[in-house]
Structures are given as structure tokens and as C-alpha cells.
Enzyme design. Sequence first.
Site: not given
Length: 252
Positions: A9, A11, A97, A99, A169, A175, A215
Site C-alpha cells: 500500500n 499511500k 483504511h 486513514e 490493521e 507508522g 508495521s
Amino acid sequence: MRKNIVAGNWKMNTTVPEGVKLAKEVNDAVAAAKDLKCEVVIGVPFTHLTAVKAVIDINKVGLAAENCAAKDKGAYTGEVSAAMVASTGANYVILGHSERREYFNETPEMLKEKVDLALANGLKVIFCCGESLELRENGTYKEYIKSEIEGSLFHLSADQFANIVIAYEPIWAIGTGKTATSDQAEEVHAVIRGLVADKYGKQVADDTTILYGGSCKPANAPELFSKPDIDGGLIGGASLKADSFMGIVTAF
């Protein structure tokens, strides 16, 4: 038998030329690899889809968009529909996702519409779910993940659900450099598989691919992937370099 999948991914990273170069490197590495035990997918920005499709063997490297619109078509300036994604030759789309949920206020109902449109246009869906640190610490994370999955996926038929890949996730491990332990990840993967079994039966649950998306790196991938309910990874930062991404791909 369910598939093992390692999906990148990217991003909002790489220009088109940079992305084409990276895609070529991944494609060449996959082509040269012997006896891979997983399917490889790269998730790229909308701007890259057509150019990347032209330089990969889609039979060996799947191609995913990172999102699609909740509308079929119309006056929605700046949006990209599932039909548009499919027309580029992509065969996957990443939806839900954390985000997107956090920064763009995507709700389960909105994601339900996106899932339906993606499937109607022949795309497979990598559907993300997962909890914040607060939910993890107060012990309500299982109920939260259940609500995410039920709210956006459990209206599907069993046949439709066969085109869903779930990616767990833990938001607190994206991150941040933190990673859920393999036991923590396996616990939630098993919970998710149990939810699918309760809804669709054991066979569908056994056939559902569930990825870990927090991660994951070459160093911890072998331990994570050794767990019985972890079928691969949705890889962020480590997918931006072909060698680190392939280090995860070959971890099976």
C-alpha cells in the site's frame, strides 16, 4: 484453500515515474523468484494505475487502487469510481483504511456502498478494519472490529464474500514503529475468522484470507506469518522499496 497474499500500500508516495520504476522492480523480482508461497499485490495511487499496469504481468502481480468512490458516476468532482478503477486493468481495491476513516470520515454505511460498487465492477476488495490505542486499552476492540465488519460486509452473499480479503490493521501500530505481537495479531485474526464463520459457515471462514497490516517488516514477517490465522500482510512503508517488500513476500 485460502490464498496467502502480500499486498503493498504505497499511500500518497512516489511520482508516476518513480512508481513505474518501483513496480518494474517488484515485477522483475517476482518473476525471478522460485516457488513463491503467496500472491503479490501492489496498491498504488490513482495517477499510477494505467502506467503501472503497462509494466507488470497482471497474472503474477495484482494491481490495487487505494480507494474508490461511493457513487457510480455523476457530478462528483475529483472522485474516482469503481468502474474507472476497473477500466485501468486493476483487479483489486483497498477500502476502509484507517486513514480514510479518520481523515475523510468514511463510515461503515459509506464503505458498504463502496464495497458493492467495487464487486459490481469485478474488483476484489481488500477491506481494512482495526482499533485505536484507546479501544485496545479499554478492552472494547473486539466489539469495534465486529461493528466495522458487520456494518460494511455482512449484507453480502457467500458468493460475493469470496471476493473479500480482510486486512486487520491495529491503528496504534501503523507508522509508529510499534507492532502488535504475533500473539496479539493472531488473537484478532482468529476473532475475525470466527465472525465470518458465525455469519457464513466454517467453509467460507476457512477460505477467507486475513492479512496483518501493522508495521510488518522482513524481520517480523516470518513470525507473524507462522500463525495459523495470519495469511499475509498489507504493507505500508516497507512496500516502497522492492528489496524490503520482497523480503516480506519471501517470508512464507
